[in-house]
Write a protein that holds these residues in place. Structure first.
Motif, PDB file in Angstrom:
ATOM      1  N   ILE A 189      29.093 -88.478  21.401  1.00  8.95           N
ATOM      2  CA  ILE A 189      28.143 -88.322  22.512  1.00  8.95           C
ATOM      3  C   ILE A 189      28.905 -87.920  23.779  1.00  8.95           C
ATOM      4  CG2 ILE A 189      26.393 -89.435  23.954  1.00  8.95           C
ATOM      5  CD1 ILE A 189      25.760 -91.266  21.617  1.00  8.95           C
ATOM      6  N   LYS A 190      28.510 -86.766  24.305  1.00 11.80           N
ATOM      7  CA  LYS A 190      29.172 -86.222  25.506  1.00 11.80           C
ATOM      8  C   LYS A 190      28.409 -86.571  26.782  1.00 11.80           C
ATOM      9  CE  LYS A 190      31.130 -81.830  27.153  1.00 11.80           C
ATOM     10  NZ  LYS A 190      31.290 -80.389  26.819  1.00 11.80           N
ATOM     11  N   GLY A 191      27.099 -86.675  26.690  1.00 17.79           N
ATOM     12  CA  GLY A 191      26.320 -86.981  27.879  1.00 17.79           C
ATOM     13  C   GLY A 191      24.911 -87.397  27.542  1.00 17.79           C
ATOM     14  N   ARG A 250      37.891 -87.469  24.080  1.00 18.58           N
ATOM     15  CA  ARG A 250      36.862 -87.920  25.022  1.00 18.58           C
ATOM     16  C   ARG A 250      36.958 -89.425  25.196  1.00 18.58           C
ATOM     17  NH1 ARG A 250      32.310 -85.733  22.531  1.00 18.58           N
ATOM     18  NH2 ARG A 250      33.056 -83.718  23.251  1.00 18.58           N
ATOM     19  N   TYR A 304      33.953 -95.489  27.266  1.00 17.42           N
ATOM     20  CA  TYR A 304      33.498 -96.054  26.003  1.00 17.42           C
ATOM     21  C   TYR A 304      33.776 -97.557  25.952  1.00 17.42           C
ATOM     22  CZ  TYR A 304      32.378 -91.594  23.805  1.00 17.42           C
ATOM     23  OH  TYR A 304      31.801 -90.388  23.484  1.00 17.42           O
ATOM     24  N   HIS A 322      32.943 -91.024  19.216  1.00 19.81           N
ATOM     25  CA  HIS A 322      33.008 -90.305  20.508  1.00 19.81           C
ATOM     26  C   HIS A 322      32.254 -88.971  20.485  1.00 19.81           C
ATOM     27  CE1 HIS A 322      36.858 -92.594  21.962  1.00 19.81           C
ATOM     28  NE2 HIS A 322      35.926 -93.397  21.461  1.00 19.81           N
ATOM     29  N   ILE A 345      31.212 -91.231  28.479  1.00 20.65           N
ATOM     30  CA  ILE A 345      29.970 -90.459  28.461  1.00 20.65           C
ATOM     31  C   ILE A 345      29.510 -90.240  29.897  1.00 20.65           C
ATOM     32  CG2 ILE A 345      27.550 -90.411  27.722  1.00 20.65           C
ATOM     33  CD1 ILE A 345      28.335 -92.267  25.423  1.00 20.65           C
ATOM     34  N   VAL A 392      20.119 -86.405  24.697  1.00 18.28           N
ATOM     35  CA  VAL A 392      21.427 -86.900  24.250  1.00 18.28           C
ATOM     36  C   VAL A 392      22.239 -85.696  23.796  1.00 18.28           C
ATOM     37  CG1 VAL A 392      22.657 -88.401  22.648  1.00 18.28           C
ATOM     38  CG2 VAL A 392      20.414 -89.090  23.532  1.00 18.28           C
ATOM     39  N   LEU A 401      23.054 -98.203  25.490  1.00 20.06           N
ATOM     40  CA  LEU A 401      23.171 -96.985  26.306  1.00 20.06           C
ATOM     41  C   LEU A 401      22.019 -96.830  27.300  1.00 20.06           C
ATOM     42  CD1 LEU A 401      24.341 -94.363  23.646  1.00 20.06           C
ATOM     43  CD2 LEU A 401      25.655 -95.247  25.562  1.00 20.06           C
ATOM     44  N   LEU A 405      28.936 -93.693  18.538  1.00 19.61           N
ATOM     45  CA  LEU A 405      29.741 -93.969  19.731  1.00 19.61           C
ATOM     46  C   LEU A 405      31.228 -94.113  19.375  1.00 19.61           C
ATOM     47  CD1 LEU A 405      27.451 -96.508  21.648  1.00 19.61           C
ATOM     48  CD2 LEU A 405      28.251 -94.291  22.493  1.00 19.61           C
TER      49      LEU A 405
END
Length: 567
Positions: A25-27, A56, A104, A23, A59, A46, A115, A20
């Motif tokens: 993880i996009k979605g 970014r 974030y 950064h 998420i 993920v 999450l 995390l």
């Protein structure tokens, strides 16, 4: 992955927080439970993307856990569920209860790197809670009626037609008409009908016109996957303003048909051109043959065609477009055959009981009459036929066998009816063949004994009706064969323009138009059922129910006392 990786502690938490902070993880997409074989637990997707990770700031989360269809003992994502996930993620559409962009800071600072999707997306509860006050005092709560906002948005006046506000302060309503009239009032409302026509026909025809050139210009260079995505995107956009249909439900109609048939057609045209519409696929009878190892196998007997079908264009379309008269004639004969079958069933049911006249010719199950049984019994009864002429004819035949010509002449004088039959050859002498033929004629005028007469009439009536049906069925078979020959010949005569018309208008669009109409009807039925449910939910107050229960109890107790029961 399983959902646990989103919130479990220890080493998993350490890894999750490290990812995390980078950064990466996009979605995240939360999927339904019982989706995969081998486990019933829900899973999640993920999406990891290192590109531009520094830029970014959050998420994008999607809770797709309620978008599925039951398929046996498993759940399955429908095409509309998949496309909704894809489009929502690509466009970053924030939908209450479905998707949300989370920073974030909120994840790491406020929630310690947890999450778990439900922590950030609360499901929208679309169930109607029971209203205790309404159950006690009566009336319909305004919150229940407001849950039908989708219906009132199309026809605001419809709300006042069905419900009457009796307490504006507490938002309480009563029915303005009998509950039995609700469905017809909704179904006949002008605004509802206009919206139904718009979504089932107008919007569909606009999309149909927009995709016509695309589907009629398939070449060897066409990419079928890109083609269906383009058609799907155009359909989603076309039905965006629809107020009855969800555009993803319509998209599901298209993709289901694509998977079932349309994609096969597109790939066939891509490979062989539209001319493949002239091709026919035959189904042959089977015959025994020996393989290379000497084993007996079943192979096609190409000399005997059982049936055929167009490789691309169904034969029923060819029949409906080019041979309507032939088809109408066959349908008329089939209706005639069905009517005769119904008459036979009625005759059999009426006379198949213990005292039924047809019970002796029924099959073992008692649900039909085999022709062999019918013929056998009729022969038995024919053999019992008798008459004075038949008896005299039998004596005549016996005298002929004895060679007693004088006695034969005297018998003819005694029984003048015998003289009406042709018994002599051209030379004037009695002939064996002539006498035998005369005996058959005499049998035709004979009757069965009185005891068997009703049964014989029932059997002959059933046999005559069976023969009539057999004659009609033969006409159907002959007409079907003649039509098959015409259809088979027509395939080879089709032009490319005719093939395109038959494919696009009569096959593809006709199927999709029917599916969309069914979808509209289903939505309207669901809305009507919900209105009816709300109307009947508070139809009787608790006090009324208790009064009825008490009266019923008193009636039962009184009846028991009259029968002598005491306690």
């Amino acid at each position: 992955m399983p959902h646990g990786v989103l919130f479990r502690g220890n080493a998993e938490e350490t890894i999750r927080i490290a990812v995390l902070k980078k950064h990466y993880i996009k979605g995240i997409v939360s999927l339904p439970a019982n989706l995969f074989y081998g486990t019933g637990i829900p899973a999640c997707i993920v999406i990891i993307d290192k590109e531009n990770a520094d830029e970014r700031d959050g998420i994008f989360l999607i809770d797709a856990s309620r978008g599925f269809k039951k398929d046996g003992n498993k759940n399955r994502l429908r095409e509309q569920d998949i496309e909704k996930i894809v489009q929502t993620f690509i466009n970053r559409d924030e939908v209450p209860g479905y998707s949300r962009f989370v920073s974030y800071d909120e994840i790491l600072v406020e929630n310690g790197g947890n999450l778990n999707v439900p922590r950030y997306i609360q499901k929208v509860d679309d169930t109607l809670p029971q209203n205790i006050a309404a159950h006690l005092k009566g009336g319909i709560p305004g919150t229940d009626i407001d849950s039908l906002a989708r219906l009132w948005a199309i026809s605001p006046e419809l709300k006042d037609e069905i419900f009457t506000c009796t307490d504006a302060t507490h938002s309480v309503y009563n029915l303005a008409l009998p509950s039995g009239e609700i469905e017809s009032v909704i179904g006949q409302d002008e605004r509802i009908l206009a919206e139904k026509q718009k979504e089932a026909e107008t919007i569909f025809l606009q999309w149909k016109a927009a995709v016509k050139d695309i589907l009629l210009d398939i070449t060897a260079d066409t990419n079928p996957k890109e083609l269906i995505r383009r058609l799907g995107a155009m359909l989603l956009e076309a039905y965006e303003p629809a107020r009855l249909l969800d555009n993803y439900d319509v998209y599901d109609c298209l993709l289901n048909y694509w998977n079932a048939k349309l994609q096969d057609d597109v790939y066939a045209i891509k490979t062989s051109g539209y001319e493949i519409g002239r091709e026919i696929e035959y189904e042959y009878a089977k015959k025994k043959a020996k393989d290379e190892n000497g084993e007996t196998i079943s192979v096609d007997d190409t000399s005997k065609v059982k049936s055929f079908e167009g490789a691309l264009i169904p034969r029923e379309i060819i029949e409906a477009v080019y041979f309507t008269d032939d088809l109408a004639a066959i349908n008329a004969l089939m209706e005639q055959s069905a009517a005769l079958e119904g008459e036979l069933d009625e005759m059999r049911e009426e006379e198949s009981g213990e005292d039924g006249l047809l019970k002796d010719v029924l099959n073992d199950k008692g649900d039909s009459i085999p022709k062999a049984n019918l013929t056998k019994r009729l022969k038995e009864l024919d053999a019992r036929k008798t008459s004075a002429v038949m008896d005299a004819m039998a004596k005549l035949a016996a005298l002929f066998d004895e060679g007693n010509t004088d006695a034969m002449e005297r018998l003819i004088i005694e029984v003048p009816e015998l003289a009406e039959f042709e018994l002599r050859n051209k030379n004037g002498k009695f002939g064996k063949a002539k006498i035998t033929a005369a005996m058959r004629l005499a049998a035709d005028t004979a009757v069965v004994p009185e005891i068997y007469r009703d049964e014989y009439e029932a059997l002959t009536s059933y046999a005559a009706k069976t023969d009539e049906k057999d004659a009609v069925d033969k006409k159907i078979k002959d007409a079907r064969k003649a039509l098959d020959d015409k259809v088979e010949a027509k395939y080879s005569e089709l032009t490319v323009e005719e093939i395109k018309h038959l494919l696009f208008d009569m096959k593809w669009m006709a199927k999709l138009a029917g599916d969309v109409r069914d979808e509209v009807e289903q939505v309207l039925n669901t809305l009507s059922s919900k209105v009816l449910l709300i109307a009947k939910r508070y139809e009787h107050t608790l006090g009324e129910i208790e009064d009825r229960t008490a009266k019923s109890r008193e009636a039962v107790m009184s009846a028991l006392e009259r029968m002598g029961y005491k306690w």
